[in-house]
Structure formats: C-alpha cells, structure tokens
Write an enzyme that holds these catalytic residues in place. Sequence first.
Site, PDB file in Angstrom:
ATOM      1  N   LEU A  48       0.877  -1.172   0.000  1.00  0.00           N
ATOM      2  CA  LEU A  48       0.000   0.000   0.000  1.00  0.00           C
ATOM      3  C   LEU A  48       0.917   1.225   0.000  1.00  0.00           C
ATOM      4  CD1 LEU A  48      -3.067   0.433   0.046  1.00  0.00           C
ATOM      5  CD2 LEU A  48      -2.943   0.635   2.527  1.00  0.00           C
ATOM      6  N   ASP A  49       0.751   2.093  -1.000  1.00  0.00           N
ATOM      7  CA  ASP A  49       1.617   3.265  -1.143  1.00  0.00           C
ATOM      8  C   ASP A  49       1.586   4.139   0.107  1.00  0.00           C
ATOM      9  OD1 ASP A  49       2.252   2.487  -3.711  1.00  0.00           O
ATOM     10  OD2 ASP A  49       0.749   3.777  -4.660  1.00  0.00           O
ATOM     11  N   PRO A  50       2.689   4.862   0.399  1.00  0.00           N
ATOM     12  CA  PRO A  50       2.703   5.767   1.561  1.00  0.00           C
ATOM     13  C   PRO A  50       1.579   6.798   1.535  1.00  0.00           C
ATOM     14  CG  PRO A  50       4.934   5.442   0.747  1.00  0.00           C
ATOM     15  CD  PRO A  50       4.024   4.772  -0.241  1.00  0.00           C
TER      16      PRO A  50
END
Length: 314
Positions: A48-50
């Site tokens: 999950l992207d930052p």
Amino acid sequence: MGRRGKKKGRPVSGWVVLDKPVGMGSTEAVSKVKWLFNADKAGHAGTLDPLASGMLPIALGEATKTVPYVMDGTKVYRFTVTWGEERNTDDLEGVATQNSENRPTKAEVSGVLADYIGVISQIPPVFSAIKIGGERAYDLAREGEAVKIPAREVEIDRLDIIHHDDNSTEFEVECGKGTYVRSLARDMGRQLGCYGHISTLRRLAVDPFTDEDFVTVEELEAARPTISEDDVARPDFSVMDGYVVETAVALDCLPQVPLTDEAAQRVRLGNPVIVRGRDAPIEAEEACATVRGKLVAIGAVEGGQFKPKRVFTA
C-alpha cells in the site's frame, strides 16, 4: 568472550489487519508491527503506497505461509480523482505532465464506467514496483529512463461513483489482484479529455478481512506491555494478542477439512488421514485442515484422504 546471539522474537502467529496511516510505507508498517508484537517473523500481503491509507494485512509467524492466498483476494478501494491534471506518478506525489481546462460532468463520468468493469487491459504506472529487465520500474523512472510496461489483464467487479463535484470525483472499486487504481484515474482522465490523478486513496477491504478486523498503530502501542531489558520479567502480551486474527481465516477460500486431535497429530507428522464428516470434500487439489479452528495443514484430498503438503506448527 564470544558475541551474544541476536534475541529471537516471540513465536506469535496470525494476521494483524492494520489500518495503515497516510505517510507510512508498507515495509515500515511491517517493521513497526513486528517490533510491537516482539514477533520473530512478519510480512505483508499487498503493498500500500505511503500516500494511501487503510487495510494492510500483516502476517506474523506461521501466517507468513498463507500470504499468497490473501494477496489473491478481492480488494475494495475508495479513491478520489482530481480532474484537469495528469502527473508522472498518477498521484499527488508526482509532477504535472498534462493539463486541461476541461472538467467532466457526473453524467460524462458515469458514461465511461462500463469500459472499466470486467476483465480489462491495463498498463501499470511507470512509478510502480513492476520489474523491467530485472529493475524496478520506479527506479528506472527516477533515473530519467523511458519506461515501457506491457499491458496486463486485470478484473474489476464494481466501479461506483460516491460523490462528484466540479473538480473531482470520488469512486469505490472492487477489484482483483494486480489492479492499479492510479492507472484507472489516468485512463479515465484521458478518455474524458480532461486528464486526472489520484488525490486520495484508501483500501477498505482485502478478502477475507473486513474493516471490523481493523486495528490502528495507536491501539497497538497502547496495548504493548513494557519489556524488561534484562529479560527477568515476562511481559504479558495477552491484550495485544487479542488483536491477532487466526491464521486459518486467510484460507477461507479453500475447502475445509475438520480434524480430530488424533488426526491432527498424524497430519502434523506428515501422514495422510481419512476425511470424515458430511460436508468434507471428496476430492480437492488444495484444502485446509483445522482442529477446533486452528490451522493444521494445507494439502490435497485424494481418494477420501487428506494428504498434507504444508504443515503449520502454530
């Protein structure tokens, strides 16, 4: 005097369904949860992207063996597309590459949704973890190289408009493994002739987990016991462990084979056992064997017998 070996963590096993905050990377989140639980092993099921928040299933201990099953699970995202600008990362983090004064109406957005439902061809973002010639696409893109990623087929079960205004549209999507929501924003923006990028992104669910399984970093920090450096006092992790979801839940997608204690012991030793029970599968290439809800093994059902392939010790 010899060097002391690194202290091993606890042999805790199961899933922690973290509500990841914006700004925290997936690797950072895994390290944080591993430290909080003092676990000996941890991994995650799906990056999950930052800039995204929401569900990041983190496997502890023996649950790491079930990561592929969760990664294959259906996912639900809530996301906002801001219209009028395409960015090189397809989200807020990048720089603008295309601009437009056009803004789509809700009817216009609704009119293209059917093109993004079902099995579709999708090109992942150039800033992604896809490997090109052994290198990560985002590494090549950051070095200024032209990145060409081949299209791939992904499956989208549902794409709904939640809210629409003059400059943006909020969507909810239910999709399969490998779907890039950032690519949806990019492609819809191009089709509508106005360009677009993701401005907010939240993952609501990863099958078989739901938001009822969510736990935050703050909740885990509050539940963590004090650990003595001299290891004299034994910390009580019972409150923390209450947040751990049983490993077997990750295998709800497989046929279930309930075992007696005696049969479970035979399976743990690698031996086949006769499958009993009215609802037990007769034949299955892959099945999950449990005893009182605890995962014992993954294996195959052949000729009325469960034959273990991967045994779980906790």
